[in-house]
Design a protein around this motif. Structure first.
Motif, PDB file in Angstrom:
ATOM      1  N   VAL A 113      -3.115  -1.997   1.104  1.00  0.00           N
ATOM      2  CA  VAL A 113      -2.792  -1.850   0.784  1.00  0.00           C
ATOM      3  C   VAL A 113      -0.937  -2.628   1.371  1.00  0.00           C
ATOM      4  CG1 VAL A 113      -0.101  -0.216   0.122  1.00  0.00           C
ATOM      5  CG2 VAL A 113      -2.616  -0.098  -0.906  1.00  0.00           C
ATOM      6  N   ALA A 114      -1.457  -2.445   3.099  1.00  0.00           N
ATOM      7  CA  ALA A 114      -0.699  -3.150   3.833  1.00  0.00           C
ATOM      8  C   ALA A 114      -0.968  -4.998   3.745  1.00  0.00           C
ATOM      9  CB  ALA A 114      -0.598  -2.836   5.124  1.00  0.00           C
ATOM     10  N   ASP A 115      -1.937  -5.225   3.774  1.00  0.00           N
ATOM     11  CA  ASP A 115      -2.642  -6.668   3.537  1.00  0.00           C
ATOM     12  C   ASP A 115      -2.078  -7.255   2.373  1.00  0.00           C
ATOM     13  OD1 ASP A 115      -2.863  -6.280   6.072  1.00  0.00           O
ATOM     14  OD2 ASP A 115      -5.161  -6.022   5.344  1.00  0.00           O
ATOM     15  N   GLY A 116      -1.917  -6.319   1.343  1.00  0.00           N
ATOM     16  CA  GLY A 116      -2.009  -7.341   0.648  1.00  0.00           C
ATOM     17  C   GLY A 116      -0.732  -7.621  -0.724  1.00  0.00           C
ATOM     18  N   CYS A 117       0.613  -6.665  -0.726  1.00  0.00           N
ATOM     19  CA  CYS A 117       1.249  -6.764  -1.144  1.00  0.00           C
ATOM     20  C   CYS A 117       2.525  -5.970  -0.495  1.00  0.00           C
ATOM     21  CB  CYS A 117       1.804  -5.484  -2.316  1.00  0.00           C
ATOM     22  SG  CYS A 117       0.748  -3.681  -2.129  1.00  0.00           S
ATOM     23  N   ALA A 118       3.666  -5.662  -1.093  1.00  0.00           N
ATOM     24  CA  ALA A 118       5.340  -6.001  -0.691  1.00  0.00           C
ATOM     25  C   ALA A 118       5.216  -4.479  -0.120  1.00  0.00           C
ATOM     26  CB  ALA A 118       6.370  -6.399  -1.073  1.00  0.00           C
ATOM     27  N   PRO A 119       6.414  -4.550   1.101  1.00  0.00           N
ATOM     28  CA  PRO A 119       5.992  -3.141   2.055  1.00  0.00           C
ATOM     29  C   PRO A 119       6.769  -2.363   0.844  1.00  0.00           C
ATOM     30  CG  PRO A 119       7.442  -4.349   2.754  1.00  0.00           C
ATOM     31  CD  PRO A 119       7.034  -5.459   1.991  1.00  0.00           C
ATOM     32  N   LEU A 144       2.321   6.010  -0.331  1.00  0.00           N
ATOM     33  CA  LEU A 144       2.145   4.861  -0.721  1.00  0.00           C
ATOM     34  C   LEU A 144       2.587   4.184  -2.264  1.00  0.00           C
ATOM     35  CD1 LEU A 144      -1.666   6.637  -0.610  1.00  0.00           C
ATOM     36  CD2 LEU A 144      -0.737   3.870  -0.005  1.00  0.00           C
ATOM     37  N   PHE A 145       3.432   4.756  -3.527  1.00  0.00           N
ATOM     38  CA  PHE A 145       3.959   4.301  -4.316  1.00  0.00           C
ATOM     39  C   PHE A 145       5.246   4.739  -4.620  1.00  0.00           C
ATOM     40  CE2 PHE A 145       0.802   7.275  -5.857  1.00  0.00           C
ATOM     41  CZ  PHE A 145       1.127   7.758  -6.006  1.00  0.00           C
ATOM     42  N   TRP A 172       3.089  -6.123  -7.543  1.00  0.00           N
ATOM     43  CA  TRP A 172       3.109  -4.247  -7.201  1.00  0.00           C
ATOM     44  C   TRP A 172       3.072  -4.203  -8.660  1.00  0.00           C
ATOM     45  CZ3 TRP A 172       4.489   0.157  -4.968  1.00  0.00           C
ATOM     46  CH2 TRP A 172       4.589   0.072  -3.372  1.00  0.00           C
ATOM     47  N   ARG A 173       2.977  -2.840  -9.578  1.00  0.00           N
ATOM     48  CA  ARG A 173       2.480  -3.091 -10.959  1.00  0.00           C
ATOM     49  C   ARG A 173       3.442  -1.315 -11.656  1.00  0.00           C
ATOM     50  NH1 ARG A 173      -3.473  -1.111 -12.544  1.00  0.00           N
ATOM     51  NH2 ARG A 173      -3.490   0.349 -10.881  1.00  0.00           N
ATOM     52  N   THR A 174       3.555  -1.755 -12.539  1.00  0.00           N
ATOM     53  CA  THR A 174       4.903  -0.009 -13.093  1.00  0.00           C
ATOM     54  C   THR A 174       3.675  -0.163 -14.158  1.00  0.00           C
ATOM     55  OG1 THR A 174       5.768  -1.564 -14.913  1.00  0.00           O
ATOM     56  CG2 THR A 174       6.789  -1.468 -12.419  1.00  0.00           C
ATOM     57  N   SER A 175       4.133   1.613 -14.325  1.00  0.00           N
ATOM     58  CA  SER A 175       3.854   2.297 -15.506  1.00  0.00           C
ATOM     59  C   SER A 175       5.043   3.236 -16.049  1.00  0.00           C
ATOM     60  CB  SER A 175       2.590   2.687 -15.324  1.00  0.00           C
ATOM     61  OG  SER A 175       2.032   3.946 -15.724  1.00  0.00           O
ATOM     62  N   LEU A 176       4.755   3.214 -17.503  1.00  0.00           N
ATOM     63  CA  LEU A 176       5.793   4.181 -18.289  1.00  0.00           C
ATOM     64  C   LEU A 176       5.491   4.969 -18.578  1.00  0.00           C
ATOM     65  CD1 LEU A 176       8.933   5.506 -19.202  1.00  0.00           C
ATOM     66  CD2 LEU A 176       8.756   4.152 -20.748  1.00  0.00           C
ATOM     67  N   GLN A 177       5.012   6.749 -17.817  1.00  0.00           N
ATOM     68  CA  GLN A 177       4.267   7.817 -19.110  1.00  0.00           C
ATOM     69  C   GLN A 177       5.036   8.869 -18.851  1.00  0.00           C
ATOM     70  OE1 GLN A 177       0.180   8.274 -16.663  1.00  0.00           O
ATOM     71  NE2 GLN A 177       0.986   7.078 -15.796  1.00  0.00           N
ATOM     72  N   PRO A 185       0.887  -0.133  -5.719  1.00  0.00           N
ATOM     73  CA  PRO A 185       0.697  -1.710  -5.328  1.00  0.00           C
ATOM     74  C   PRO A 185      -0.654  -1.939  -6.581  1.00  0.00           C
ATOM     75  CG  PRO A 185       0.831  -0.156  -3.450  1.00  0.00           C
ATOM     76  CD  PRO A 185       1.367   0.479  -4.831  1.00  0.00           C
ATOM     77  N   ALA A 186      -0.560  -3.310  -6.407  1.00  0.00           N
ATOM     78  CA  ALA A 186      -1.897  -3.833  -7.415  1.00  0.00           C
ATOM     79  C   ALA A 186      -3.081  -3.269  -7.049  1.00  0.00           C
ATOM     80  CB  ALA A 186      -1.699  -5.002  -8.116  1.00  0.00           C
ATOM     81  N   CYS A 187      -2.915  -3.438  -5.894  1.00  0.00           N
ATOM     82  CA  CYS A 187      -4.873  -3.029  -4.919  1.00  0.00           C
ATOM     83  C   CYS A 187      -5.139  -1.988  -5.030  1.00  0.00           C
ATOM     84  CB  CYS A 187      -5.066  -3.498  -4.276  1.00  0.00           C
ATOM     85  SG  CYS A 187      -3.194  -2.791  -2.886  1.00  0.00           S
ATOM     86  N   LEU A 188      -4.079  -0.363  -5.328  1.00  0.00           N
ATOM     87  CA  LEU A 188      -4.364   0.699  -5.201  1.00  0.00           C
ATOM     88  C   LEU A 188      -4.910   0.941  -7.309  1.00  0.00           C
ATOM     89  CD1 LEU A 188      -3.716   3.313  -3.646  1.00  0.00           C
ATOM     90  CD2 LEU A 188      -2.044   3.710  -5.117  1.00  0.00           C
ATOM     91  N   THR A 189      -6.456   1.247  -7.168  1.00  0.00           N
ATOM     92  CA  THR A 189      -6.708   1.823  -7.931  1.00  0.00           C
ATOM     93  C   THR A 189      -7.546   3.222  -7.925  1.00  0.00           C
ATOM     94  OG1 THR A 189      -8.668  -0.166  -7.618  1.00  0.00           O
ATOM     95  CG2 THR A 189      -6.368  -0.445  -8.781  1.00  0.00           C
TER      96      THR A 189
END
Length: 268
Positions: A113-119, A144-145, A172-177, A185-189
């Motif tokens: 996460v640290a290497d792949g996206c904004a803090p 993390l998020f 990063w990405r978003t989700s409305l639930q 982070p987009a790499c957190l899956t």
């Protein structure tokens, strides 16, 4: 053959009262089992047949609860008489083994996460600057998020879309639930953690279930998967050749999902 079954929890297998989507006269309502308490009050439920089906599934396959909840939030949920050997929490940020956090996995995720996206701090600052009275709470999870609890009725048109675009530019990405808007982070899956469990267990087949945009990678990576006829994926019309859709909505869909997973896990 070892079958791995990874399923999302909220609005996939378990449901709050607001998400039941039960219609008809009171005398036709199903008996429900409470599987989570929060601050001393019942919060999440499944139908009694769902609970029995999950017990059978946990015997027939390696069943892995797979959730965006933090480990602390996950531990409030009691799906089975004996807790599963594995659980995926924080959208793949934590891999629990016999209830304990796997430190090597957690460290590897944080490095990725640290290497792949904004803090995270940058996202927190943007949420604070762009939020209005419609945001009831702002929270972070596992360092993390971030997520916000919102008043859906007061949500300004385009706010989620604008946030989604801003996040995408920063990895990063978003989700409305329901009442929550997640920024991750987009790499957190979940799929990455599921792949690690498949490697450890030697699984030959993977089944998956989920209802949100955060479940897409998990559903796509599985050999077969299922989503309910409600939720974020249903609202956006997301489909996949390997993904079935329930006939039912709400808590009845949770029962249908459990039965579908057991049937596929026990096929010769």
């Amino acid at each position: 053959m070892t079958v791995l079954v990874c399923s999302d929890l909220d609005r996939t297998l378990i449901y709050s009262q607001a998400a039941f989507a039960l219609d008809g006269p009171d005398e036709t309502m199903p008996r429900l089992l409470c599987v989570e308490f929060y601050q001393g009050a019942p919060l999440s439920y499944m139908t009694e047949p769902s609970a029995r089906t999950l017990e059978a599934l946990s015997t027939a396959a390696t069943f892995v609860p797979t959730t965006t909840r933090t480990p602390e939030q996950y531990r409030r949920v009691h799906l089975l008489e004996k807790p599963p050997a594995y659980a995926i929490c924080a959208n793949g940020g934590h891999l629990l083994v016999d209830g304990d956090d796997d430190p090597d996995w957690a460290e590897a995720v944080r490095n990725r996460v640290a290497d792949g996206c904004a803090p995270l701090a940058e996202v927190q600052h943007h949420l604070a600057q762009s939020s209005g009275e419609f945001v009831l709470k702002r929270r972070t999870a596992s360092g993390l998020f971030a997520y916000t609890v919102i008043d859906r009725a007061a949500l300004p048109p385009g706010w989620v879309e604008d946030l989604t675009g801003w996040c995408a530019e920063r990895g990063w990405r978003t989700s409305l639930q329901g009442r929550k808007v997640y920024c991750l982070p987009a790499c957190l899956t979940k799929a990455a953690a599921a792949g690690e469990i498949a490697r450890r267990t030697g699984a030959s087949t993977t089944l998956a279930a989920g209802d949100s945009l955060l479940d897409i990678e998990l559903l796509d990576a599985a050999d077969l998967s299922i989503r309910p006829a409600h939720g974020e994926l249903h609202d956006t019309g997301w489909t996949s050749p390997r993904t079935a859709v329930t006939a039912a909505r709400g808590i009845a869909a949770g029962q249908e999902i459990a039965e579908w997973l057991l049937e596929r896990a026990t096929e010769p």
